[in-house]
Write a protein that holds these residues in place. Structure first.
Motif, PDB file in Angstrom:
ATOM      1  N   PRO A 113       2.128  53.233  39.518  1.00  0.00           N
ATOM      2  CA  PRO A 113       2.078  51.766  39.373  1.00  0.00           C
ATOM      3  C   PRO A 113       3.292  51.067  39.952  1.00  0.00           C
ATOM      4  O   PRO A 113       3.215  49.910  40.377  1.00  0.00           O
ATOM      5  N   LEU A 114       4.414  51.777  39.987  1.00  0.00           N
ATOM      6  CA  LEU A 114       5.626  51.184  40.545  1.00  0.00           C
ATOM      7  C   LEU A 114       5.655  51.321  42.065  1.00  0.00           C
ATOM      8  O   LEU A 114       6.045  50.392  42.780  1.00  0.00           O
ATOM      9  N   MET A 115       5.209  52.489  42.556  1.00  0.00           N
ATOM     10  CA  MET A 115       5.356  52.762  43.983  1.00  0.00           C
ATOM     11  C   MET A 115       4.306  52.062  44.828  1.00  0.00           C
ATOM     12  O   MET A 115       4.576  51.682  45.967  1.00  0.00           O
ATOM     13  N   LEU A 116       3.093  51.874  44.287  1.00  0.00           N
ATOM     14  CA  LEU A 116       2.021  51.301  45.099  1.00  0.00           C
ATOM     15  C   LEU A 116       2.367  49.906  45.617  1.00  0.00           C
ATOM     16  O   LEU A 116       2.298  49.677  46.828  1.00  0.00           O
ATOM     17  N   PRO A 117       2.800  48.962  44.735  1.00  0.00           N
ATOM     18  CA  PRO A 117       3.164  47.647  45.285  1.00  0.00           C
ATOM     19  C   PRO A 117       4.327  47.708  46.247  1.00  0.00           C
ATOM     20  O   PRO A 117       4.331  47.012  47.275  1.00  0.00           O
ATOM     21  N   ILE A 118       5.299  48.587  45.941  1.00  0.00           N
ATOM     22  CA  ILE A 118       6.468  48.676  46.816  1.00  0.00           C
ATOM     23  C   ILE A 118       6.064  49.171  48.198  1.00  0.00           C
ATOM     24  O   ILE A 118       6.460  48.611  49.225  1.00  0.00           O
ATOM     25  N   GLU A 119       5.209  50.211  48.222  1.00  0.00           N
ATOM     26  CA  GLU A 119       4.786  50.743  49.513  1.00  0.00           C
ATOM     27  C   GLU A 119       3.955  49.715  50.271  1.00  0.00           C
ATOM     28  O   GLU A 119       4.088  49.569  51.496  1.00  0.00           O
ATOM     29  N   LEU A 120       3.086  49.001  49.555  1.00  0.00           N
ATOM     30  CA  LEU A 120       2.257  47.996  50.236  1.00  0.00           C
ATOM     31  C   LEU A 120       3.135  46.896  50.814  1.00  0.00           C
ATOM     32  O   LEU A 120       2.936  46.460  51.952  1.00  0.00           O
ATOM     33  N   ILE A 121       4.135  46.447  50.023  1.00  0.00           N
ATOM     34  CA  ILE A 121       5.014  45.385  50.521  1.00  0.00           C
ATOM     35  C   ILE A 121       5.776  45.859  51.748  1.00  0.00           C
ATOM     36  O   ILE A 121       5.852  45.162  52.761  1.00  0.00           O
ATOM     37  N   SER A 122       6.306  47.097  51.687  1.00  0.00           N
ATOM     38  CA  SER A 122       7.100  47.525  52.850  1.00  0.00           C
ATOM     39  C   SER A 122       6.201  47.792  54.042  1.00  0.00           C
ATOM     40  O   SER A 122       6.646  47.713  55.186  1.00  0.00           O
ATOM     41  N   ASN A 123       4.899  48.079  53.802  1.00  0.00           N
ATOM     42  CA  ASN A 123       3.995  48.224  54.944  1.00  0.00           C
ATOM     43  C   ASN A 123       3.679  46.887  55.583  1.00  0.00           C
ATOM     44  O   ASN A 123       3.644  46.764  56.812  1.00  0.00           O
ATOM     45  N   ILE A 124       3.470  45.852  54.760  1.00  0.00           N
ATOM     46  CA  ILE A 124       3.186  44.535  55.334  1.00  0.00           C
ATOM     47  C   ILE A 124       4.436  43.979  55.991  1.00  0.00           C
ATOM     48  O   ILE A 124       4.353  43.212  56.956  1.00  0.00           O
ATOM     49  N   ALA A 125       5.612  44.375  55.484  1.00  0.00           N
ATOM     50  CA  ALA A 125       6.858  43.910  56.096  1.00  0.00           C
ATOM     51  C   ALA A 125       6.958  44.362  57.547  1.00  0.00           C
ATOM     52  O   ALA A 125       7.595  43.693  58.368  1.00  0.00           O
ATOM     53  N   ARG A 126       6.313  45.506  57.887  1.00  0.00           N
ATOM     54  CA  ARG A 126       6.307  45.951  59.285  1.00  0.00           C
ATOM     55  C   ARG A 126       5.656  44.915  60.176  1.00  0.00           C
ATOM     56  O   ARG A 126       6.143  44.611  61.264  1.00  0.00           O
ATOM     57  N   LEU A 127       4.530  44.386  59.695  1.00  0.00           N
ATOM     58  CA  LEU A 127       3.790  43.379  60.459  1.00  0.00           C
ATOM     59  C   LEU A 127       4.689  42.183  60.765  1.00  0.00           C
ATOM     60  O   LEU A 127       4.740  41.688  61.891  1.00  0.00           O
ATOM     61  N   LEU A 128       5.412  41.760  59.720  1.00  0.00           N
ATOM     62  CA  LEU A 128       6.252  40.571  59.857  1.00  0.00           C
ATOM     63  C   LEU A 128       7.459  40.855  60.744  1.00  0.00           C
ATOM     64  O   LEU A 128       7.759  40.094  61.661  1.00  0.00           O
ATOM     65  N   SER A 129       8.139  41.981  60.474  1.00  0.00           N
ATOM     66  CA  SER A 129       9.411  42.197  61.175  1.00  0.00           C
ATOM     67  C   SER A 129       9.168  42.506  62.647  1.00  0.00           C
ATOM     68  O   SER A 129       9.894  42.019  63.513  1.00  0.00           O
ATOM     69  N   LEU A 130       8.098  43.256  62.948  1.00  0.00           N
ATOM     70  CA  LEU A 130       7.837  43.606  64.353  1.00  0.00           C
ATOM     71  C   LEU A 130       7.522  42.355  65.175  1.00  0.00           C
ATOM     72  O   LEU A 130       8.020  42.193  66.288  1.00  0.00           O
ATOM     73  N   SER A 131       6.715  41.447  64.604  1.00  0.00           N
ATOM     74  CA  SER A 131       6.337  40.269  65.394  1.00  0.00           C
ATOM     75  C   SER A 131       7.473  39.278  65.484  1.00  0.00           C
ATOM     76  O   SER A 131       7.763  38.751  66.555  1.00  0.00           O
ATOM     77  N   ILE A 132       8.152  39.028  64.364  1.00  0.00           N
ATOM     78  CA  ILE A 132       9.152  37.960  64.380  1.00  0.00           C
ATOM     79  C   ILE A 132      10.392  38.385  65.158  1.00  0.00           C
ATOM     80  O   ILE A 132      11.047  37.549  65.769  1.00  0.00           O
ATOM     81  N   ARG A 133      10.693  39.702  65.173  1.00  0.00           N
ATOM     82  CA  ARG A 133      11.884  40.107  65.935  1.00  0.00           C
ATOM     83  C   ARG A 133      11.698  39.846  67.424  1.00  0.00           C
ATOM     84  O   ARG A 133      12.556  39.237  68.072  1.00  0.00           O
ATOM     85  N   LEU A 134      10.562  40.280  67.968  1.00  0.00           N
ATOM     86  CA  LEU A 134      10.311  40.049  69.397  1.00  0.00           C
ATOM     87  C   LEU A 134      10.276  38.552  69.703  1.00  0.00           C
ATOM     88  O   LEU A 134      10.951  38.070  70.617  1.00  0.00           O
ATOM     89  N   PHE A 135       9.512  37.817  68.883  1.00  0.00           N
ATOM     90  CA  PHE A 135       9.397  36.375  69.101  1.00  0.00           C
ATOM     91  C   PHE A 135      10.757  35.700  69.010  1.00  0.00           C
ATOM     92  O   PHE A 135      11.133  34.900  69.876  1.00  0.00           O
ATOM     93  N   GLY A 136      11.531  36.030  67.966  1.00  0.00           N
ATOM     94  CA  GLY A 136      12.807  35.346  67.752  1.00  0.00           C
ATOM     95  C   GLY A 136      13.799  35.606  68.871  1.00  0.00           C
ATOM     96  O   GLY A 136      14.439  34.689  69.373  1.00  0.00           O
ATOM     97  N   ASN A 137      13.891  36.869  69.294  1.00  0.00           N
ATOM     98  CA  ASN A 137      14.843  37.204  70.354  1.00  0.00           C
ATOM     99  C   ASN A 137      14.505  36.469  71.640  1.00  0.00           C
ATOM    100  O   ASN A 137      15.381  35.884  72.287  1.00  0.00           O
TER     101      ASN A 137
END
Lengths: 240, 83
Positions: free
Chosen positions: A161-185
């Motif tokens: 119950p603790l790890m599932l939300p954490i893993e899901l959040i860090s997986n969705i964070a990939r979507l955000l960080s990959l797109s915004i890093r390229l766009f921002g730079n």
């Protein structure tokens, strides 16, 4: 701020097509004529034409053009092979190599006055990232079936119950960080160049930033591809 | 020179996104918490899910840092030093 001069937009305007006055247009045709769309097509045409010109007659003893491509494609192939295995590389090489070439050319084209990087729009980078993100889940599901969910459950059953939300959040964070890093730079590079051209373009003020821009463009393209390969490899391998 | 630049690129690729991933995880956790509070439960549970979401986001950020330490590049570096 003054509008940057974009050649393709000017040509399309002369042809009587509607050019949006902001970054985003309203009607369907106006959306198709947004600068990042037209420059995406430009990059696509550029890559196809250059490929056709240099690779139209492939020979045993390569000439200049063929040599360049053999070096580039061979290097990329070996790199993917080392990071995600032969099987995935053979299946996905066309997609990732296309991303690499498109992002690199798209980043670099913004350094020429009158052109714009299509990757300086969040729409382009988010689209690329969404393809990568969905593909890495498809790879995981095809490799493991329903057991793919073990990737998100962590090592100890009690902690699920603790790890599932954490893993899901860090997986969705990939979507955000990959797109915004390229766009921002890339957007930062474009905006900085635009401002410096406007302020002191006659005194070569944008020159050092253009030098850094070449570096940033290549490094960001490489980082995007490297992370794509790492994510694909992680989805393929067994859960810890 | 060529070897140096490949190493540089792989370092940048593996560790250059630490900051961004960390922040993105926190914001996704916080955003999910706010969404649960305001739209799913119509504000009746405010501000509890916001804080829970923020805590999960912070933990997810640290977990992504931990994951980065275990990426293939980090492993292969250890192997290199053992040889």
């Amino acid at each position: 701020m003054e509008h940057p001069i974009l050649f393709i937009s000017l040509i399309l305007e002369k042809l009587g097509l509607p050019i949006p006055h902001g970054p985003i247009g309203h009607g369907f045709l106006e959306k198709l004529c947004e600068p990042y769309m037209t420059y995406t097509w430009f990059v696509m045409i550029f890559l196809v034409v250059v490929g056709k010109l240099t690779l139209s007659n492939i020979e045993m003893i390569p000439g200049k053009g063929q040599n360049f491509w053999e070096l580039l494609i061979g290097g990329m192939y070996d790199f993917f092979d080392a990071n995600m295995g032969r099987e995935l590389t053979e299946k996905l090489f066309p997609m990732i190599a296309t991303f690499a070439l498109y992002i690199a050319v798209g980043n670099l084209i913004g350094l020429i006055p009158g052109f714009m990087s299509p990757t300086s729009s969040i729409n382009t980078t988010l689209a690329l990232t969404a393809i990568v993100w969905v593909t890495h889940h498809i790879i995981g599901i095809r490799a493991h079936g329903a057991a793919y969910i073990k990737h998100f459950l962590g090592p100890i059953p009690v902690l699920i119950p603790l790890m599932l939300p954490i893993e899901l959040i860090s997986n969705i964070a990939r979507l955000l960080s990959l797109s915004i890093r390229l766009f921002g730079n890339i957007m930062a590079k474009e905006t900085l160049l635009g401002i410096l051209f406007m302020l002191a373009g006659a005194y070569f003020a944008p020159l050092p930033i253009m030098l850094l821009g070449v570096l940033v463009s290549l490094v960001q393209a490489m980082v995007f591809v490297l992370l794509t390969v790492v994510y694909f490899g992680q989805a393929q391998e067994h859960a810890h | 020179m060529a070897k140096l630049s490949t190493e540089m690129v792989s370092l940048l690729g593996n560790y250059g996104h630490i900051g961004f991933t960390f922040v993105a995880a926190i914001f996704i956790g916080l955003g999910g918490g706010i969404y649960l509070d305001e739209h799913f439960f119509d504000g009746s549970t405010s501000p509890w899910f916001t804080f829970i979401g923020l805590a999960f986001g912070v933990f997810a950020g640290f977990k992504s840092l931990f994951d980065i330490l275990r990426t293939p590049a980090a492993k292969s570096k250890d192997e290199d030093s053992e040889e």
